[in-house]
Scaffold this active site. Structure first.
Site, short mmCIF file in Angstrom:
data_model
loop_
_atom_site.label_atom_id
_atom_site.label_comp_id
_atom_site.label_asym_id
_atom_site.label_seq_id
_atom_site.Cartn_x
_atom_site.Cartn_y
_atom_site.Cartn_z
N LYS A 206 8.98 1.07 0.39
CA LYS A 206 7.73 1.03 1.16
C LYS A 206 7.11 2.43 1.26
O LYS A 206 5.91 2.63 1.05
CB LYS A 206 8.02 0.47 2.56
CG LYS A 206 6.91 0.64 3.55
CD LYS A 206 5.73 -0.23 3.22
CE LYS A 206 4.52 0.18 4.01
NZ LYS A 206 3.41 -0.72 3.85
N CYS A 260 -1.31 4.00 7.85
CA CYS A 260 -0.24 3.84 6.85
C CYS A 260 -0.13 5.07 5.96
O CYS A 260 0.81 5.86 6.06
CB CYS A 260 -0.51 2.62 5.99
SG CYS A 260 -0.86 1.15 6.96
N1 SAJ Z 1 -8.88 6.17 -0.27
C1 SAJ Z 1 -9.53 7.15 -1.01
N2 SAJ Z 1 -9.64 6.98 -2.35
C2 SAJ Z 1 -9.15 5.89 -2.98
C3 SAJ Z 1 -8.47 4.92 -2.24
C4 SAJ Z 1 -8.36 5.08 -0.88
O1 SAJ Z 1 -9.98 8.16 -0.46
O2 SAJ Z 1 -9.32 5.80 -4.21
C5 SAJ Z 1 -8.73 6.34 1.20
C6 SAJ Z 1 -9.38 5.23 2.00
O3 SAJ Z 1 -10.75 5.49 2.23
C7 SAJ Z 1 -8.56 5.29 3.29
C8 SAJ Z 1 -7.17 5.67 2.77
O4 SAJ Z 1 -7.36 6.24 1.50
O5 SAJ Z 1 -9.02 6.31 4.16
C9 SAJ Z 1 -6.18 4.52 2.67
O6 SAJ Z 1 -6.82 3.35 2.20
P1 SAJ Z 1 -6.13 2.32 1.18
O7 SAJ Z 1 -7.07 1.21 0.96
O8 SAJ Z 1 -5.63 3.04 0.00
O9 SAJ Z 1 -4.81 1.84 1.94
P2 SAJ Z 1 -4.47 1.28 3.40
O10 SAJ Z 1 -3.95 2.43 4.21
O11 SAJ Z 1 -5.57 0.49 3.98
O12 SAJ Z 1 -3.26 0.28 3.03
C10 SAJ Z 1 -2.12 0.82 2.39
C11 SAJ Z 1 -1.77 -0.05 1.17
N3 SAJ Z 1 -0.80 0.65 0.35
C12 SAJ Z 1 -0.96 0.80 -0.99
O13 SAJ Z 1 -1.94 0.43 -1.57
C13 SAJ Z 1 0.15 1.46 -1.72
C14 SAJ Z 1 -1.23 -1.40 1.65
O14 SAJ Z 1 -0.76 -2.16 0.53
C15 SAJ Z 1 -0.09 -1.18 2.64
O15 SAJ Z 1 0.45 -2.42 3.10
C16 SAJ Z 1 -0.65 -0.43 3.82
O16 SAJ Z 1 -1.06 0.85 3.34
C17 SAJ Z 1 0.42 -0.32 4.88
O17 SAJ Z 1 0.37 -1.10 5.84
O18 SAJ Z 1 1.36 0.48 4.71
#
Ligand code: SAJ
Length: 429
Positions: A206, A260
Site C-alpha cells: 500500500k 493519502c
Molecule cells: N496529482 C498531480 N498530478 C497527477 C496526478 C495527481 O498533481 O498527475 C495530484 C492531485 O491533484 C492530488 C494528488 O496528486 O492533489 C493526489 O491525487 P491522486 O488522484 O493521485 O490520488 P488520491 O490521493 O486521490 O488517491 C490515491 C490513489 N493511489 C494511487 O493512485 C496509487 C488511490 O488509489 C488510493 O486508494 C488513495 O490514494 C488512498 O486512499 O491511499
C-alpha cells in the site's frame, strides 16, 4: 459464503462507510461504528456526512436490505474491519491513536473464531506489532483463537464505489486460514482478483503504491520548474515524451494534497530514515509546489503586497469536495502572507462557508469581480469552459494588460488568451 456473519466496521469515513454499505448490500448484518455522535446521528437519519459519486443511491439500497445499523460503540460481531484514519503528526510520524483505540474497542467484545481486518494505511508491522498485541491483551491468541489480517483500501476518491468492486485487492493474513477467510469475505463484492500475502508485505504494498505516485508527480513538478526556466512549454514536452513506449510522465500542478499520497510516503521515511532519500525529496518537492506557483506569479507581476487575487478551486484535486492537505489552500495562505487580498471559489463545497480557515464566495463571478489576478489551481470540470478572455470580462477588465491569469493546471485554451497576461505553470517565455 456465509451471509449470516455479523460485520462490525469501525470508522465511517470515505472508506469505512462505502465498505459497510457494500457488505450490507450483499446481505451481511453490518454495524457501522464511529466515535463521532454527529456522524452516527446523520447516518441513522438516512443522510450522508460525506459526498462521493453514487454513495447516496448505494446507501439507500443498503438501508432497504435492513441489515445496516449504526452505533457509537463497537459491538460483538464475527468480523471486525478497522477503517479509521492514520494522519501524521507535526514531525511527519504516523499518528496511530485511532488504530490503537479501534483495536482497544474491539478487545472487550472479541471472541474465539472472530476475524479482525485492518484496512487503515499504516507503517510496516503495524498489524503484528500494534494491533495484534492490543487484541491479545484480552487473553485470546491471534492465529489460534482468532484470525487477523491486513487488507489495504486502494480506491480513488471520486471513484470509490466503482473501484471497491473492480480493483484487485491485497489480503495479508497472519495465517493461511486468515487469508482464506478474508478472501471469502471480500469476494462477496470484489470483482477484481484477491491476492494473498502476509500482513507486513500487504502494508508495504500500500505504501509503495502511493509513494510511487508521489515520486512520479514530484518529477513532473520538477520538470515544470526546469521548463519554465528554459523557455519550454512543459505540457507540450510531456505530451511528446509520453509518445515513448516506456515513458508516462504525470501532470505537474499546484502540489500534492489529500489524506493519502501527501501522507503515506512519510510512513516509509519514518521506519527507514537512512534509506529513503528519494522518497523524502519527492515529498519536499511536492510540498514546495504551491510556493513555486506563487513565486512564478511574483516573477511575472512584481511584489504581491496589496494585490487583489481570486483563487479558483480549493479541493485537493478535480471534481471532489475533499479539502484535506489541499495545495490550493496552501496557495491561499501563501498569497495572504505575501500581502494579497484573496477571495476564493470552490464549486464542490456547497455551503461556501469557511473551509480550512478560508472563506469561499458563493459564485465564481462574485469571487473574481474587480481582482487583479485570478489563479486557476484545480482542474474542476466546472472550470473547463473558462478562457482567459472570459475571466477578464468577469473581472471587469477586458483587454487590460494589467490583469493576470495564473493557470496551474493547463486548463485554459491557449488561442484565447486575449490581451491578459497569462502565467502558465511550467511554461517559460
Ligand atoms: N496529482 C498531480 N498530478 C497527477 C496526478 C495527481 O498533481 O498527475 C495530484 C492531485 O491533484 C492530488 C494528488 O496528486 O492533489 C493526489 O491525487 P491522486 O488522484 O493521485 O490520488 P488520491 O490521493 O486521490 O488517491 C490515491 C490513489 N493511489 C494511487 O493512485 C496509487 C488511490 O488509489 C488510493 O486508494 C488513495 O490514494 C488512498 O486512499 O491511499
Amino acid at each position: 459464503m456465509n451471509n449470516k456473519e455479523h460485520i462490525c466496521v469501525v470508522g465511517l469515513g470515505y472508506i469505512g462507510l462505502p465498505t459497510a454499505i457494500m457488505f450490507a448490500k450483499q446481505g451481511y448484518t453490518v454495524t457501522g461504528v464511529d466515535v463521532k455522535s454527529e456522524v452516527v446521528d446523520t447516518l441513522r437519519k438516512g443522510e450522508l456526512h460525506i459526498h462521493e459519486d453514487g454513495l447516496a443511491v448505494a446507501f439507500k439500497g443498503a438501508l432497504a436490505m435492513g441489515g445496516l445499523t449504526f452505533s457509537e460503540q463497537t459491538v460483538a460481531a464475527d468480523v471486525f474491519i478497522i477503517a479509521v484514519p492514520t494522519p501524521f503528526n507535526k514531525d511527519k510520524s504516523a499518528d496511530m491513536r485511532y488504530v490503537r483505540s479501534a483495536a482497544e474497542g474491539i478487545r472487550p467484545v472479541l471472541k474465539a473464531g472472530d476475524l479482525v481486518v485492518l484496512e487503515s494505511t499504516s507503517p510496516p508491522r503495524t498489524t503484528i506489532e500494534l494491533v495484534q498485541p492490543i487484541l491479545e491483551q484480552g487473553g485470546l491468541k491471534a492465529g489460534k483463537d482468532f484470525d487477523l489480517a491486513y487488507s489495504p483500501e486502494r480506491v480513488l476518491p471520486g471513484r470509490i464505489l466503482e473501484e471497491l468492486v473492480s480493483n484487485d485487492r491485497i489480503v495479508g493474513g497472519l495465517t493461511e486460514q486468515a487469508n482464506q477467510r478474508a478472501k471469502v469475505l471480500y469476494a462477496s463484492f470484489v470483482r477484481g482478483t484477491i491476492h494473498c500475502t502476509d500482513p507486513t508485505t500487504a502494508e508495504m504494498v500500500k505504501l509503495m503504491e502511493n509513494t510511487y505516485r508521489d515520486v512520479n508527480i514530484a518529477l513532473a513538478n520538477e520538470f515544470s520548474r526546469i521548463a519554465a526556466e528554459q523557455a519550454v512549454d512543459v505540457w507540450e514536452a510531456i505530451e511528446l515524451a509520453n509518445h515513448h513506449p516506456r515513458v508516462e510522465i504525470l501532470r505537474p500542478g499546484a502540489g500534492v494534497g489529500g489524506h493519502c499520497i501527501s501522507v503515506d510516503p512519510w510512513f516509509l521515511v519514518e521506519v527507514s530514515p537512512e534509506r529513503s532519500d528519494l522518497i523524502r525529496t519527492a515529498r519536499r518537492v511536492n510540498d514546495a509546489q504551491p510556493a513555486f506557483l506563487v513565486s512564478e506569479l511574483e516573477r511575472a507581476i512584481g511584489p504581491l503586497a496589496g494585490v487583489k487575487a481570486a483563487v479558483l478551486g480549493l479541493a485537493y484535486k478535480p471534481n471532489i469536495d475533499d479539502l484535506r492537505e489541499s495545495p490550493a489552500i496552501e496557495v491561499v495562505h501563501l498569497l495572504r502572507n505575501a500581502g494579497c487580498e484573496v477571495r476564493t471559489f470552490e464549486p464542490y463545497v456547497p455551503d461556501h462557508i469557511a473551509a480550512e480557515g478560508v472563506m469561499a464566495c458563493e459564485t465564481l463571478p462574485e469571487a473574481v469581480k474587480g481582482v487583479e489576478v485570478v489563479l486557476v489551481v484545480v482542474a474542476h470540470d466546472e472550470f473547463k469552459a473558462l478562457t482567459a478572455a472570459k475571466l477578464a470580462e468577469l473581472v471587469g477588465k477586458p483587454g487590460e494588460a494589467g490583469f493576470t491569469v495564473v493557470d496551474a493546471v493547463n486548463i485554459l485554451p491557449r488561442e484565447q488568451d486575449g490581451e491578459c497576461r497569462v502565467v502558465r505553470l511550467g511554461v517559460g517565455k
